[in-house]
Design a protein around this motif. Sequence first.
Motif, PDB file in Angstrom:
ATOM      1  N   HIS A 180      -2.367  -2.837   6.119  1.00 41.02           N
ATOM      2  CA  HIS A 180      -2.849  -1.487   5.824  1.00 41.02           C
ATOM      3  C   HIS A 180      -3.553  -0.891   7.049  1.00 41.02           C
ATOM      4  CE1 HIS A 180      -2.579  -2.591   1.460  1.00 41.02           C
ATOM      5  NE2 HIS A 180      -2.385  -1.290   1.316  1.00 41.02           N
ATOM      6  N   LYS A 181      -4.475  -1.658   7.588  1.00 43.31           N
ATOM      7  CA  LYS A 181      -5.293  -1.166   8.696  1.00 43.31           C
ATOM      8  C   LYS A 181      -4.448  -0.916   9.940  1.00 43.31           C
ATOM      9  CE  LYS A 181      -9.637  -2.170  11.081  1.00 43.31           C
ATOM     10  NZ  LYS A 181     -10.802  -3.070  11.148  1.00 43.31           N
ATOM     11  N   GLY A 218     -10.284  -1.833  -3.055  1.00 42.05           N
ATOM     12  CA  GLY A 218     -10.808  -0.488  -3.222  1.00 42.05           C
ATOM     13  C   GLY A 218     -10.725  -0.067  -4.678  1.00 42.05           C
ATOM     14  N   PRO A 243      -9.735  -5.228   5.501  1.00 39.36           N
ATOM     15  CA  PRO A 243      -8.858  -6.255   4.923  1.00 39.36           C
ATOM     16  C   PRO A 243      -9.644  -7.231   4.051  1.00 39.36           C
ATOM     17  CG  PRO A 243      -8.331  -5.913   7.231  1.00 39.36           C
ATOM     18  CD  PRO A 243      -9.589  -5.140   6.962  1.00 39.36           C
ATOM     19  N   PHE A 291      -6.855  -4.379  -0.018  1.00 39.04           N
ATOM     20  CA  PHE A 291      -6.511  -3.930   1.325  1.00 39.04           C
ATOM     21  C   PHE A 291      -6.101  -5.138   2.170  1.00 39.04           C
ATOM     22  CE2 PHE A 291      -9.796  -0.421   0.522  1.00 39.04           C
ATOM     23  CZ  PHE A 291      -8.811   0.460   0.097  1.00 39.04           C
ATOM     24  N   THR A 292      -5.136  -4.936   3.036  1.00 34.62           N
ATOM     25  CA  THR A 292      -4.645  -6.007   3.899  1.00 34.62           C
ATOM     26  C   THR A 292      -4.769  -5.590   5.355  1.00 34.62           C
ATOM     27  OG1 THR A 292      -2.367  -5.189   3.973  1.00 34.62           O
ATOM     28  CG2 THR A 292      -2.965  -6.632   2.115  1.00 34.62           C
ATOM     29  N   GLY A 316       0.775  -1.239   0.000  1.00 36.99           N
ATOM     30  CA  GLY A 316       0.000   0.000   0.000  1.00 36.99           C
ATOM     31  C   GLY A 316       0.793   1.267   0.000  1.00 36.99           C
ATOM     32  N   ALA A 351      -2.514   3.893  -1.196  1.00 38.68           N
ATOM     33  CA  ALA A 351      -2.992   2.637  -1.774  1.00 38.68           C
ATOM     34  C   ALA A 351      -3.515   2.915  -3.174  1.00 38.68           C
ATOM     35  CB  ALA A 351      -4.085   2.013  -0.916  1.00 38.68           C
ATOM     36  N   VAL A 376     -11.121   1.156   5.811  1.00 35.67           N
ATOM     37  CA  VAL A 376     -10.243   0.159   5.195  1.00 35.67           C
ATOM     38  C   VAL A 376     -10.557  -1.220   5.772  1.00 35.67           C
ATOM     39  CG1 VAL A 376      -7.862  -0.621   4.934  1.00 35.67           C
ATOM     40  CG2 VAL A 376      -8.412   1.814   4.724  1.00 35.67           C
TER      41      VAL A 376
END
Length: 336
Positions: free
Chosen positions: A62-63, A36, A32, A58-59, A10, A52, A30
């Motif tokens: 990311h969060k 997006g 996972p 999204f993983t 990201g 991103a 966001v």
Amino acid sequence: MDTPPPAGNGAHNGKRGRARAMVKVSPYMVIPSRVGGFSLYLKQGDRLVLYAEKGELFTEEHKQRLGLLGVDHLYVRTEDYALFTRYLQDNILEILDDESIPVGERARVWSDATTSLAREAFDRSLPAPVDKRRFQRIHKLITDSLRFLSREDALKELARFIREGEELFQHGVGVMVLTVTTLCSFMKEDSDLIVAVGMGALLHDIGKLELPPEIFAKKFETLSRADKDLVKSHPALGVGVCSALPLPQETLQCILFHHEREDGLGYPSGSTGAMLPSYVRALALCNEYDNLTRGRTERRLTPFEALVRIKSMRSAFDMDMLRRLIEVLAKADLTS
């Protein structure tokens, strides 16, 4: 904020854009394992750095990284905002049910998703604003939101987002939230009915799209007899607008009867309270309350003033339903 370190798939350091033509969004959206369809940006001073890429999965990283960085806001390009809100609508249940997300942030995400969908439904430039596809999206969003809207702490947070604006779609969202939360206070188990009423509350003024907008810019009592009759036709026109949709009977009743009164002096049918379902009486009350507390500051009443005004109109509204509305507002600390 310091330059963020790489975020796995990201991070895109070096790709920057000016902080314009952007919309501020919540970092808590966001999810996972979701893709997006829009690019996400972080703000650095007066510049934006790509976080991103559009179409990126999204993983969990990311969060987690957004949390570690203490990111308060993300940004999407204006031209991607419709894709962003569609993503929220598709994933709203997961976001609203996530207890790790602060209630205020969930309210913010809900407001973004719902306001965007309501705006589309009341878009005068579209030949058929409420088509079957949009109806299905409205039905799903309200269904997915029901558990969240029944929370006492949710209404207080939502009030920050839904109380402003004079557009039809903004009023529809406000009336929907008030009506659903009031009904949930005593008939939470009948979720199908509440969803149907929620749709009716959101769309109750859809018939106004069939009339000249300048009529509604004037005070009703100053209108000519002919224009008053036009205004009073909007509930029936609303049913006509929705006639091609597979709407439940309760939804159509909400659209048609939202200006009826307990004393039979409402329109279009002049039905008395005894002839109206309880959910229609709830909607009529919440419609009046939202009208009184919405609009320009110089003419907008406070919640307390609006409730006093409605109490003085005892013959017009269901006083038991008013008591329920007051209880809901009081629990959310919204009566002053």
